[in-house]
Design a protein around this motif. Structure first.
Motif, PDB file in Angstrom:
ATOM      1  N   ILE A   1       0.833  -1.205   0.000  1.00 12.50           N
ATOM      2  CA  ILE A   1       0.000   0.000   0.000  1.00 12.50           C
ATOM      3  C   ILE A   1       0.866   1.252   0.000  1.00 12.50           C
ATOM      4  N   MET A   2       2.004   1.201   0.667  1.00 17.88           N
ATOM      5  CA  MET A   2       2.874   2.368   0.709  1.00 17.88           C
ATOM      6  C   MET A   2       3.440   2.682  -0.677  1.00 17.88           C
ATOM      7  N   MET A   3       3.857   1.668  -1.411  1.00 18.48           N
ATOM      8  CA  MET A   3       4.334   1.908  -2.773  1.00 18.48           C
ATOM      9  C   MET A   3       3.190   2.380  -3.666  1.00 18.48           C
ATOM     10  N   ALA A   4       1.995   1.825  -3.458  1.00 20.18           N
ATOM     11  CA  ALA A   4       0.822   2.278  -4.222  1.00 20.18           C
ATOM     12  C   ALA A   4       0.571   3.759  -3.982  1.00 20.18           C
ATOM     13  N   ASN A   5       0.693   4.193  -2.735  1.00 22.05           N
ATOM     14  CA  ASN A   5       0.484   5.603  -2.412  1.00 22.05           C
ATOM     15  C   ASN A   5       1.561   6.501  -3.020  1.00 22.05           C
ATOM     16  N   LEU A   6       2.777   5.980  -3.131  1.00 25.93           N
ATOM     17  CA  LEU A   6       3.835   6.745  -3.788  1.00 25.93           C
ATOM     18  C   LEU A   6       3.526   6.894  -5.280  1.00 25.93           C
TER      19      LEU A   6
END
Length: 487
Positions: free
Chosen positions: A352-357
């Motif tokens: 999810i963190m990479m998706a948000n980036l």
């Protein structure tokens, strides 16, 4: 003053107004996960998930629309602001009247028949927050970062004080007898522990509205409302609004479905870990607050493409550094931010963190189609993202094991595909930036590789060594660009 320095100073000031409330929210996250059962936390996050869908509609893309028309040479700034605020007031007032009269049906459909007060409070929150959108944008546009920051900090302090007071009163017999217990009794008479959070948010929203009312009273008059301009602003803003709704669906559909399809307990864990993954959004928001008005101001200049390229590259670079440092120390961070009973869904955090980036990069690049007055491009791309989200969530519903990893990968795929599509479109119009795509891909591969090997080994000294090595490599290859940005 050097443009980079001015940008950095404004970003630092906005950072205080954005970071401090986020820090308070993350401190409250620990407080909530200790004080609430997982099923209670699920109700708390579900109400916000549902409300974000509504706020996306009510915003009508007017914040971005305001910035776009504000810097067009043939429009008076005061007329643009008055027209935008009057449009917002009309839309929001219509929503509130319809919502209040339909509350019984909405509560039944959402499955909250025992708690209609949740919806009533959220209608008031949405009403107040929607009206505040343009006055807060006005502060940014007129270089008032201090006032913008003071309002944000003041409101979060009010909200957190009320939450802590209510929770403390409910658990302390002595406080019940001595400390403003009549207030607690009144609030407790119409809601429960989850409702305390919503009540505090409602008071904070009222406070925000009260603080920006002087701007509305001073700057907004019916005489300055321009019908022709209003039509143009709506035509520009509606595609952005549709994109915002699509984003809200991408961001919240998984939590809404997990609650109703699996269980509140699983959704509580998923939602808590999702909030940890959203930590990177703090960095994204800080960057956006300082840079978005700057982007629009520079859009008419001959060197605009150069600044877009450099700033976006720096954004990606620092975003990946942030990603590596958070994901490499995930075990320590999750212990600090959420209670152990919520750790079940920890595996979704790097995804999810990479998706948000991806989303943050997409948001920065979306300036390209906004400044050429083609926000409909973002709408089309957002619709594709929503279709991907729906596809993954349909698979999630159909597959018997109900793995919450499927919606997480859906978010990753959705935002990743949106970014790739925007890259393909933008390559024709903004080739300067995309000449450096190989450098960017190498940085992504390096960051993901570092996170992968650190999480596989899971040893502190090993982790610190590779984090340090990563920072040295990045600084070595990007020293010149980083030094120019600092100067």
């Amino acid at each position: 003053m050097n443009l980079y320095k001015k940008l950095a100073i404004q970003t630092i000031i906005y950072s205080i107004g954005s970071i401090f409330p986020k820090i308070i929210n993350y401190a409250l996250l620990k407080f909530f996960t200790i004080s609430l059962k997982r099923e209670e936390f699920s109700l708390y996050t579900d109400m916000y998930a549902l409300s974000f869908l509504v706020i996306g509609f009510l915003s009508f893309g007017l914040e971005n629309t305001y910035f776009r028309f504000l810097y067009k040479k043939n429009y008076n700034k005061e007329i643009v602001f008055s027209t935008g605020v009057i449009i917002q007031l009309f839309i929001t007032s219509c929503f509130f009247i319809i919502a209040i009269n339909s509350i019984k049906y909405l509560v039944f459909i959402a499955g909250y028949h025992n708690h209609p007060e949740y919806f009533f409070m959220f209608f008031l929150i949405i009403f107040s927050d929607s009206i505040c959108i343009l006055p807060m944008a006005w502060l940014r546009a007129h270089d008032r970062p201090f006032k913008h920051t003071i309002i944000n900090v003041f409101n979060i302090l009010i909200q957190s004080f009320i939450i802590i007071y209510m929770f403390y009163c409910s658990n302390n017999l002595y406080i019940k007898k001595t400390c403003f217990f009549s207030i607690f009794e009144w609030i407790n008479s119409f809601t429960d522990k989850i409702g305390y959070i919503f009540f505090a948010n409602m008071i904070s929203s009222f406070s925000n509205l009260f603080l920006v009312l002087p701007i509305i009273f001073k700057k907004v008059t019916v005489k300055k409302f321009n019908k022709i301009l209003a039509k143009k602003m709506l035509n520009y803003g509606i595609p952005i609004m549709l994109g915002t709704i699509s984003f809200s669906i991408n961001e919240n559909l998984d939590k809404i479905l997990i609650k109703r399809w699996v269980s509140d307990e699983i959704n509580g864990s998923y939602s808590a870990c999702y909030k940890i993954a959203s930590f990177i959004n703090m960095y994204i928001r800080i960057f956006r607050l300082g840079i978005e008005p700057f982007f629009f101001k520079k859009s008419e200049d001959s060197d605009a493409k150069y600044y877009f390229e450099e700033i976006t590259y720096i954004f990606i670079l620092f975003g990946l550094i942030f990603y590596v440092l958070i994901c490499s120390n995930l075990t320590l961070l999750i212990e600090f931010f959420i209670d152990k009973k919520y750790h079940l869904a920890i595996s979704i955090i790097p995804i999810i963190m990479m998706a948000n980036l991806f989303l943050g990069i997409y948001t920065n690049l979306s300036i390209f189609y906004k400044i050429i007055d083609k926000p409909i491009i973002g709408t089309y791309i957002s619709f594709i993202g929503v279709l991907i989200t729906f596809l993954f969530n349909i698979i999630f519903i159909i597959i018997p094991n109900n793995s919450f990893m499927i919606p997480a990968w859906g978010t990753f795929s959705s935002y990743g595909c949106m970014l790739i599509i925007l890259y393909i479109w933008g390559k024709k119009n903004f080739s300067n930036f995309f000449k450096k795509i190989i450098n960017i891909i190498i940085h992504f591969i390096l960051a993901i590789f570092i996170v992968f090997i650190i999480n596989k080994k899971k040893e502190i000294l090993f982790s610190f060594f590779f984090q340090f090595l990563y920072l040295i490599i990045v600084f070595f290859f990007e020293k010149k660009r980083l030094m120019n940005f600092i100067k």
